[in-house]
Scaffold this motif. Structure first.
Motif, PDB file in Angstrom:
ATOM      1  N   ALA A  45      12.495   4.605  -0.941  1.00 34.99           N
ATOM      2  CA  ALA A  45      11.807   4.131   0.217  1.00 34.99           C
ATOM      3  C   ALA A  45      10.361   4.590   0.106  1.00 34.99           C
ATOM      4  O   ALA A  45       9.348   3.970   0.363  1.00 34.99           O
ATOM      5  CB  ALA A  45      12.514   4.574   1.722  1.00 34.99           C
ATOM      6  N   ASP A  46      10.203   6.069  -0.089  1.00 33.28           N
ATOM      7  CA  ASP A  46       9.120   6.586  -0.119  1.00 33.28           C
ATOM      8  C   ASP A  46       8.962   7.785  -1.055  1.00 33.28           C
ATOM      9  O   ASP A  46       9.743   8.737  -0.972  1.00 33.28           O
ATOM     10  CB  ASP A  46       8.558   7.080   1.164  1.00 33.28           C
ATOM     11  N   PRO A  47       8.515   7.753  -2.332  1.00 33.80           N
ATOM     12  CA  PRO A  47       8.429   8.762  -3.338  1.00 33.80           C
ATOM     13  C   PRO A  47       7.947  10.059  -3.004  1.00 33.80           C
ATOM     14  O   PRO A  47       7.715  10.936  -3.979  1.00 33.80           O
ATOM     15  CB  PRO A  47       8.010   8.243  -4.536  1.00 33.80           C
ATOM     16  N   THR A  48       7.136   9.966  -1.749  1.00 32.04           N
ATOM     17  CA  THR A  48       6.204  11.195  -1.637  1.00 32.04           C
ATOM     18  C   THR A  48       6.893  12.548  -1.806  1.00 32.04           C
ATOM     19  O   THR A  48       6.353  13.483  -2.342  1.00 32.04           O
ATOM     20  CB  THR A  48       5.545  11.059  -0.238  1.00 32.04           C
ATOM     21  N   ALA A  49       8.249  12.690  -1.113  1.00 33.80           N
ATOM     22  CA  ALA A  49       8.897  14.002  -1.121  1.00 33.80           C
ATOM     23  C   ALA A  49       9.411  14.594  -2.632  1.00 33.80           C
ATOM     24  O   ALA A  49       9.367  15.442  -2.921  1.00 33.80           O
ATOM     25  CB  ALA A  49      10.030  13.894  -0.188  1.00 33.80           C
ATOM     26  N   TYR A  50       9.746  13.385  -3.367  1.00 37.40           N
ATOM     27  CA  TYR A  50      10.102  13.634  -4.744  1.00 37.40           C
ATOM     28  C   TYR A  50       8.658  14.237  -5.626  1.00 37.40           C
ATOM     29  O   TYR A  50       9.084  15.174  -6.228  1.00 37.40           O
ATOM     30  CB  TYR A  50      10.278  12.705  -5.571  1.00 37.40           C
ATOM     31  N   LEU A  83       2.675  10.569 -10.827  1.00 38.19           N
ATOM     32  CA  LEU A  83       2.685   9.383 -10.484  1.00 38.19           C
ATOM     33  C   LEU A  83       2.079   9.419  -8.935  1.00 38.19           C
ATOM     34  O   LEU A  83       2.256   8.760  -8.020  1.00 38.19           O
ATOM     35  CB  LEU A  83       3.868   8.776 -10.321  1.00 38.19           C
ATOM     36  N   THR A  84       1.089  10.448  -8.612  1.00 38.43           N
ATOM     37  CA  THR A  84       0.685  10.636  -7.327  1.00 38.43           C
ATOM     38  C   THR A  84      -0.694  11.336  -7.757  1.00 38.43           C
ATOM     39  O   THR A  84      -0.882  12.029  -8.655  1.00 38.43           O
ATOM     40  CB  THR A  84       1.569  11.488  -6.404  1.00 38.43           C
ATOM     41  N   ASP A  85      -1.653  11.201  -6.732  1.00 37.58           N
ATOM     42  CA  ASP A  85      -2.708  11.718  -6.899  1.00 37.58           C
ATOM     43  C   ASP A  85      -3.451  11.960  -5.532  1.00 37.58           C
ATOM     44  O   ASP A  85      -2.646  12.097  -4.678  1.00 37.58           O
ATOM     45  CB  ASP A  85      -4.072  10.750  -7.491  1.00 37.58           C
ATOM     46  N   ALA A  86      -4.546  12.302  -5.295  1.00 40.79           N
ATOM     47  CA  ALA A  86      -5.082  12.980  -4.051  1.00 40.79           C
ATOM     48  C   ALA A  86      -5.037  12.008  -2.906  1.00 40.79           C
ATOM     49  O   ALA A  86      -4.857  12.591  -1.598  1.00 40.79           O
ATOM     50  CB  ALA A  86      -6.532  13.329  -4.258  1.00 40.79           C
ATOM     51  N   GLU A  87      -4.679  10.669  -3.010  1.00 40.55           N
ATOM     52  CA  GLU A  87      -4.391   9.716  -1.964  1.00 40.55           C
ATOM     53  C   GLU A  87      -3.073   9.503  -1.608  1.00 40.55           C
ATOM     54  O   GLU A  87      -2.647   8.804  -0.765  1.00 40.55           O
ATOM     55  CB  GLU A  87      -5.269   8.399  -2.302  1.00 40.55           C
ATOM     56  N   GLY A  88      -2.174  10.038  -2.509  1.00 34.41           N
ATOM     57  CA  GLY A  88      -0.709  10.022  -2.219  1.00 34.41           C
ATOM     58  C   GLY A  88      -0.119   9.131  -3.620  1.00 34.41           C
ATOM     59  O   GLY A  88      -0.767   9.164  -4.864  1.00 34.41           O
ATOM     60  N   ALA A  94       0.873  -1.035   0.085  1.00 34.02           N
ATOM     61  CA  ALA A  94      -0.209  -0.071   0.097  1.00 34.02           C
ATOM     62  C   ALA A  94       0.983   1.144   0.097  1.00 34.02           C
ATOM     63  O   ALA A  94       1.335   1.682   1.045  1.00 34.02           O
ATOM     64  CB  ALA A  94      -0.740  -0.070   1.236  1.00 34.02           C
ATOM     65  N   PRO A  95       1.226   1.748  -1.236  1.00 32.36           N
ATOM     66  CA  PRO A  95       0.695   1.297  -2.518  1.00 32.36           C
ATOM     67  C   PRO A  95       1.444   0.185  -3.022  1.00 32.36           C
ATOM     68  O   PRO A  95       2.613  -0.113  -2.495  1.00 32.36           O
ATOM     69  CB  PRO A  95       1.000   2.473  -3.283  1.00 32.36           C
ATOM     70  N   THR A  96       1.124  -0.257  -4.106  1.00 29.35           N
ATOM     71  CA  THR A  96       1.996  -1.354  -4.998  1.00 29.35           C
ATOM     72  C   THR A  96       3.551  -0.688  -5.039  1.00 29.35           C
ATOM     73  O   THR A  96       3.700   0.301  -5.382  1.00 29.35           O
ATOM     74  CB  THR A  96       1.212  -1.680  -6.333  1.00 29.35           C
ATOM     75  N   ARG A  97       4.366  -1.684  -4.989  1.00 27.45           N
ATOM     76  CA  ARG A  97       5.691  -1.431  -5.344  1.00 27.45           C
ATOM     77  C   ARG A  97       6.298  -1.955  -6.525  1.00 27.45           C
ATOM     78  O   ARG A  97       6.328  -3.139  -6.946  1.00 27.45           O
ATOM     79  CB  ARG A  97       6.737  -1.750  -4.130  1.00 27.45           C
TER      80      ARG A  97
END
Length: 481
Positions: free
Chosen positions: A347-352, A299-304, A149-152
């Motif tokens: 590890a987590d692309p959110t910051a990118y 590659l991100t939406d309102a859910e992350g 969550a999410p798929t990797r």
């Protein structure tokens, strides 16, 4: 240190792989074309068929971020680029003498070169980099996934082989198949925003003759008519390109692919006529490119993030038409950011994704806005936009006549570029915007710039924005429409 798979061996992919490798990451670069740019730029430029990269033969002016990133991350590449014939042009070179230096002025430099020369310098550096393995002629056919969550994304597939990676970087360009693969794997779909431009580009390449004239004189690089833009792109090794831009709906568009018609049209614009007067040697046919759009693929939406272990750079992330020359600059900035934060992004692309939205998205939005203006102007013969090809604007005075309903605020905006070619203070602001260093409000909004702009307008009470190219009747005659 991360194991990274980079999909695509264009400028974005080469730059990403090189910067990752030099930071100690283990990188495998997959490129479906078995050929790489080599040491003969003319052969590579003219004889290498690259249908997936139509922009490769179009003219480029590389803005300040290209130079800044290369000098910071790969100074050897930058020196090699200059050795291969690329030239530096400072925006203050327009004046007989540069104004007193201010911090940041050193960055207001355009690299004048064909794209293939930059590709060759990057490819040579990648071949020297022990941490990077290049697999040419290897097309990536799909991705491998792991539930989560999410798929990797855990790697890439090439034929029957699977290559595992901690991070996959999609640098496969504007025709990337990654969004489709993610949807097929059950991921939430990437968010794609696309804007058609309605603009067609036509260019022709030339080389100055060894025993011929070489100085076009004091002439700006851009000219305009209400329905067409013209520009010149000085480049490496005595080459340059002339460029015409029209609406995709213009009935003369097809005629302009005839070299004789193209040159006849180009001679009606001061910017391009000055270079044709040097009697250069034609080096290409008229090269057309249309079907242009500005596209942002998130590659991100309102859910992350819709997926982990995967990010996109270059044209896979965003591509813009070449009007303002943003593409390579934004691609290398993204490559630099990925390389600097690869372990965290793996590890987590959110910051990118947050960084791209903050650093690159405003530039994309500005391009969309500018192109809407260009499209309307070219299609309807509207009043000229402030900026034309290569960040230049049409000079004052026009055979078509000024817009009669321009407001004082409109005149101040239109006067920015015209004033810049007379006043170094305003030129500095113009260059800061053109090189993606400041927004227009930040650069032009200072008290000093506004004061200089007011003084320039006060000295020219009759100033009206206008064009310096042909009338529509003249254009139709020379294009035989």
């Amino acid at each position: 240190m991360a194991r990274v798979a980079v999909m695509g061996g264009g400028i974005g992919g080469l730059g990403t792989a090189l910067m990752l490798g030099r930071r100690g990451h283990t990188v495998t670069l997959f490129e479906q074309d078995p050929r790489q740019a080599g040491d003969d730029p003319d052969q590579d430029f003219h004889d290498w068929a690259r249908p997936r990269v139509p922009q490769a033969v179009q003219p480029h002016s590389f803005l300040a971020p290209v130079r800044t990133v290369l000098r910071a991350e790969a100074p050897d590449v930058y020196e090699d680029l200059l050795a291969r014939g690329a030239r530096e042009y400072h925006d203050f070179d327009w004046f007989d003498r540069h104004p007193p230096h201010r911090p940041g002025d050193e960055d207001l430099v355009t690299l004048r070169t064909r794209r293939i020369v930059l590709e060759a310098a990057l490819a040579a550096a990648v071949r020297r980099e022990g941490a990077v393995e290049v697999r040419g002629g290897r097309r990536v056919d799909g991705l491998t996934f792991e539930a989560g969550a999410p798929t990797r994304v855990t790697g890439v597939r090439t034929g029957e082989e699977t290559h595992r990676a901690d991070l996959v970087v999609d640098a496969s360009g504007r025709r990337s198949r990654v969004p489709g693969w993610l949807t097929e794997a059950g991921c939430r779909p990437p968010v794609v925003e696309s804007h058609r431009t309605g603009i067609a580009y036509l260019c022709r390449w030339y080389r100055l003759r060894p025993d011929g004239p070489r100085d076009p004189g004091r002439v700006q690089n851009g000219s305009s008519a209400p329905f067409a833009l013209a520009g010149v792109f000085p480049s490496d090794n005595d080459t340059f390109a002339l460029h015409l831009v029209v609406s995709t709906g213009d009935p003369t568009r097809g005629a302009l692919t005839d070299p004789a018609v193209f040159e006849a049209a180009a001679r009606r614009f001061p910017a391009t006529a000055a270079w044709l007067d040097l009697d250069p040697e034609p080096r290409s046919a008229v090269l057309a490119m249309a079907g242009l759009d500005n596209r942002w693929t998130s590659l991100t939406d309102a859910e992350g993030p819709v997926v982990a272990g995967l990010v996109n750079v270059g044209d896979s992330l965003l591509h813009t038409n070449p009007t303002l020359g943003h593409g390579v600059a934004m691609g290398l900035r993204a490559a630099q950011h990925v390389a600097a934060h690869a372990d965290r992004i793996a590890a987590d692309p959110t910051a990118y994704h947050d960084w791209t939205a903050e650093a690159l998205r405003p530039l994309f939005d500005a391009q969309v806005t500018a192109d809407r203006g260009h499209e309307q102007r070219l299609a309807e013969g509207a009043a000229p936009a402030e900026e034309a090809l290569d960040g230049t604007a049409p000079p004052e005075g026009t055979p078509e006549g000024p817009a009669e309903d321009a407001t004082p605020a409109d005149l101040r905006v239109a006067a920015r570029s015209a004033c810049a070619f007379d006043d170094p203070v305003v030129m500095r602001a113009r260059a800061q915007v053109r090189h993606l260093l400041l927004t227009a409000d930040e650069a032009y909004g200072t008290e000093e710039v506004q004061r200089h702009l007011t003084a320039w307008l006060d000295a020219r009470p009759e100033f009206t924005p206008g064009d310096d190219g042909p009338t529509r009747e003249e254009w139709n005659t020379l294009t035989r429409v």
